[in-house]
Design an enzyme around this catalytic site. Structure first.
Site, PDB file in Angstrom:
ATOM      1  N   VAL A 178       7.767 -14.333  14.317  1.00  0.00           N
ATOM      2  CA  VAL A 178       8.819 -13.753  13.474  1.00  0.00           C
ATOM      3  C   VAL A 178       8.881 -12.254  13.755  1.00  0.00           C
ATOM      4  O   VAL A 178       7.854 -11.567  13.651  1.00  0.00           O
ATOM      5  CB  VAL A 178       8.505 -13.965  11.966  1.00  0.00           C
ATOM      6  N   ARG A 188       0.802  -1.232   0.000  1.00  0.00           N
ATOM      7  CA  ARG A 188       0.000   0.000   0.000  1.00  0.00           C
ATOM      8  C   ARG A 188       0.833   1.281   0.000  1.00  0.00           C
ATOM      9  O   ARG A 188       0.359   2.317  -0.443  1.00  0.00           O
ATOM     10  CB  ARG A 188      -0.962   0.014   1.188  1.00  0.00           C
ATOM     11  N   SER A 218      -0.871 -18.413   9.031  1.00  0.00           N
ATOM     12  CA  SER A 218      -0.460 -18.142  10.418  1.00  0.00           C
ATOM     13  C   SER A 218      -0.846 -19.313  11.294  1.00  0.00           C
ATOM     14  O   SER A 218      -1.874 -19.957  11.068  1.00  0.00           O
ATOM     15  CB  SER A 218      -1.126 -16.889  10.960  1.00  0.00           C
ATOM     16  N   LYS A 219      -0.053 -19.540  12.334  1.00  0.00           N
ATOM     17  CA  LYS A 219      -0.377 -20.577  13.298  1.00  0.00           C
ATOM     18  C   LYS A 219      -1.729 -20.325  13.970  1.00  0.00           C
ATOM     19  O   LYS A 219      -2.361 -21.249  14.490  1.00  0.00           O
ATOM     20  CB  LYS A 219       0.710 -20.677  14.364  1.00  0.00           C
ATOM     21  N   TYR A 223      -8.925 -12.276  11.658  1.00  0.00           N
ATOM     22  CA  TYR A 223      -7.605 -12.786  11.249  1.00  0.00           C
ATOM     23  C   TYR A 223      -7.598 -14.317  11.291  1.00  0.00           C
ATOM     24  O   TYR A 223      -7.137 -14.965  10.340  1.00  0.00           O
ATOM     25  CB  TYR A 223      -6.566 -12.199  12.201  1.00  0.00           C
TER      26      TYR A 223
HETATM   27  P1  NAP Z   1       4.370  -6.512   8.228  1.00  0.00           P
HETATM   28  O1  NAP Z   1       5.663  -6.381   8.943  1.00  0.00           O
HETATM   29  O2  NAP Z   1       3.239  -5.643   8.666  1.00  0.00           O
HETATM   30  O3  NAP Z   1       4.566  -6.332   6.661  1.00  0.00           O
HETATM   31  C1  NAP Z   1       3.429  -6.478   5.844  1.00  0.00           C
HETATM   32  C2  NAP Z   1       3.502  -5.539   4.681  1.00  0.00           C
HETATM   33  O4  NAP Z   1       2.278  -5.688   3.927  1.00  0.00           O
HETATM   34  C3  NAP Z   1       3.545  -4.062   5.081  1.00  0.00           C
HETATM   35  O5  NAP Z   1       4.331  -3.380   4.152  1.00  0.00           O
HETATM   36  C4  NAP Z   1       2.091  -3.646   4.984  1.00  0.00           C
HETATM   37  O6  NAP Z   1       1.908  -2.262   4.766  1.00  0.00           O
HETATM   38  C5  NAP Z   1       1.631  -4.425   3.776  1.00  0.00           C
HETATM   39  N1  NAP Z   1       0.188  -4.652   3.753  1.00  0.00           N
HETATM   40  C6  NAP Z   1      -0.556  -5.261   4.703  1.00  0.00           C
HETATM   41  N2  NAP Z   1      -1.848  -5.284   4.345  1.00  0.00           N
HETATM   42  C7  NAP Z   1      -1.927  -4.679   3.124  1.00  0.00           C
HETATM   43  C8  NAP Z   1      -2.992  -4.390   2.249  1.00  0.00           C
HETATM   44  N3  NAP Z   1      -4.260  -4.701   2.544  1.00  0.00           N
HETATM   45  N4  NAP Z   1      -2.712  -3.757   1.083  1.00  0.00           N
HETATM   46  C9  NAP Z   1      -1.451  -3.412   0.784  1.00  0.00           C
HETATM   47  N5  NAP Z   1      -0.395  -3.651   1.579  1.00  0.00           N
HETATM   48  C10 NAP Z   1      -0.627  -4.280   2.752  1.00  0.00           C
HETATM   49  O7  NAP Z   1       3.852  -8.046   8.360  1.00  0.00           O
HETATM   50  P2  NAP Z   1       4.668  -9.438   8.560  1.00  0.00           P
HETATM   51  O8  NAP Z   1       4.821  -9.706  10.008  1.00  0.00           O
HETATM   52  O9  NAP Z   1       5.818  -9.468   7.668  1.00  0.00           O
HETATM   53  O10 NAP Z   1       3.538 -10.451   8.069  1.00  0.00           O
HETATM   54  C11 NAP Z   1       3.480 -10.951   6.746  1.00  0.00           C
HETATM   55  C12 NAP Z   1       2.535 -12.139   6.735  1.00  0.00           C
HETATM   56  O11 NAP Z   1       2.990 -13.120   7.674  1.00  0.00           O
HETATM   57  C13 NAP Z   1       1.090 -11.801   7.120  1.00  0.00           C
HETATM   58  O12 NAP Z   1       0.197 -12.530   6.298  1.00  0.00           O
HETATM   59  C14 NAP Z   1       0.989 -12.297   8.550  1.00  0.00           C
HETATM   60  O13 NAP Z   1      -0.316 -12.682   8.889  1.00  0.00           O
HETATM   61  C15 NAP Z   1       1.912 -13.513   8.498  1.00  0.00           C
HETATM   62  N6  NAP Z   1       2.412 -13.908   9.824  1.00  0.00           N
HETATM   63  C16 NAP Z   1       3.375 -13.188  10.466  1.00  0.00           C
HETATM   64  C17 NAP Z   1       3.809 -13.619  11.711  1.00  0.00           C
HETATM   65  C18 NAP Z   1       4.902 -12.897  12.455  1.00  0.00           C
HETATM   66  O14 NAP Z   1       5.314 -13.400  13.501  1.00  0.00           O
HETATM   67  N7  NAP Z   1       5.382 -11.773  11.988  1.00  0.00           N
HETATM   68  C19 NAP Z   1       3.242 -14.750  12.315  1.00  0.00           C
HETATM   69  C20 NAP Z   1       2.255 -15.441  11.636  1.00  0.00           C
HETATM   70  C21 NAP Z   1       1.835 -15.021  10.381  1.00  0.00           C
HETATM   71  P3  NAP Z   1       1.796  -1.257   6.050  1.00  0.00           P
HETATM   72  O15 NAP Z   1       3.116  -1.307   6.769  1.00  0.00           O
HETATM   73  O16 NAP Z   1       1.482   0.051   5.425  1.00  0.00           O
HETATM   74  O17 NAP Z   1       0.678  -1.786   6.894  1.00  0.00           O
END
Ligand code: NAP
Length: 260
Positions: free
Chosen positions: A188, A39, A142-143, A155
């Site tokens: 993560v 975004r 996700s878990k 979610y």
């Molecule tokens: P993050 O650090 O928030 O990075 C996600 C990126 O995607 C950000 O740049 C965000 O933009 C963008 N984004 C999110 N929703 C969007 C939308 N509707 N349209 C356009 N851009 C969007 O997230 P992450 O931790 O890397 O997570 C990535 C994936 O891993 C997700 O599906 C999450 O559910 C999954 N996950 C993560 C963890 C963990 O421990 N981190 C655990 C389980 C699952 P903004 O910054 O502007 O919001």
């Protein structure tokens, strides 16, 4: 091992930050073209510039993926630029805390739109091109779909839906040799994770409690470790793997946590 990504085009949603950023960078390091779709144009540009600075190929597209028209725009722009799509990494999502008690029907639907609908929309619009290349789809789940978390119905439902769609799409797309797999992270350290843990009453104590329960090496998974599995499953090297839901979580979701 050569993953065979050279000059192939892979869309990574949320590809500018956290797990998505690591995936974009690994695709480019392996010779592929990473399309960073998220975004925030400035975030996309930063990641694209970092990839180009190391000699990689990348392309940024600003899109709010909760909007159907933006999902279509992503596919149209990629096809206009490169004429092909070799893979789709559905990664963008947000653990937005829409609970049963504290939420509302409207907030629940909005959460599905942010976390689930764009996985379908992008796959739908990319499909004609993936058929041509026999490309693959890789979802990040996700878990929470397996364990629950509390106060995050939208979610959890989205991530459960992604697991179901992984099997459903793997079956539907067999005739086209399009493989569909999902990688499941648990803990993560990313901007999303930092926001979530900082929203809790005692983030430091909570983090220490979580890390102490991660069976393998009592540490969080890195974004690069998620990217390694993601890019392997995306590549043709994993040519007979489809419909799989793979946990890259140091055993957090399934192993006996009393073992230490
Ligand atoms: P993050 O650090 O928030 O990075 C996600 C990126 O995607 C950000 O740049 C965000 O933009 C963008 N984004 C999110 N929703 C969007 C939308 N509707 N349209 C356009 N851009 C969007 O997230 P992450 O931790 O890397 O997570 C990535 C994936 O891993 C997700 O599906 C999450 O559910 C999954 N996950 C993560 C963890 C963990 O421990 N981190 C655990 C389980 C699952 P903004 O910054 O502007 O919001």
């Amino acid at each position: 091992m050569d993953l065979g990504l050279k000059d192939k085009v892979f869309i990574v949603t949320g590809g500018a930050k956290g797990i998505g950023e690591a995936i974009s960078k690994l695709i480019a390091a392996e010779g592929g073209i990473a399309v960073v779709a998220g975004r925030n144009a400035a975030d996309n540009d930063k990641t694209v510039a970092e990839i180009k600075a190391t000699g990689g190929k990348a392309f940024g597209i600003a899109a709010e993926l909760g909007k159907v028209e933006d999902c279509k725009k992503v596919i149209d722009l990629v096809v206009a630029e490169y004429g092909r799509i070799d893979g789709l990494v559905n990664n963008a999502g947000v653990n937005d805390g829409v609970g049963l008690e504290n939420g509302s029907p409207e907030k629940f639907m909005a959460s599905l739109q942010k976390n689930l609908s764009h996985y379908y929309n992008l796959a739908h619009y990319a499909l004609p091109y993936l058929k041509t290349t026999k490309g693959s789809i890789l979802n990040i789940g996700s878990k929470v779909a397996e364990t629950g978390q509390g106060n995050t119905s939208g979610y959890a439902a989205s991530k459960g839906g992604i697991n179901a769609l992984t099997r459903e799409w793997a079956v539907e797309l067999l005739p086209y040799s399009i493989r569909v797999n999902t990688v499941i992270p648990a803990e993560v350290w990313t901007p999303l994770y930092a926001n979530w843990i900082n929203s809790l009453p005692d983030p430091k104590e909570k983090l220490a409690a979580i890390v102490s329960k991660i069976p393998l090496e009592k540490r969080m998974t890195t974004s690069e470790e998620i990217a390694n599995m993601t890019v392997f499953l995306l590549s043709g090297v994993s040519s007979h793997t489809t419909g799989q839901i793979i946990y890259v979580d140091g055993g957090y979701t399934h192993l006996d946590r009393s073992v230490s």
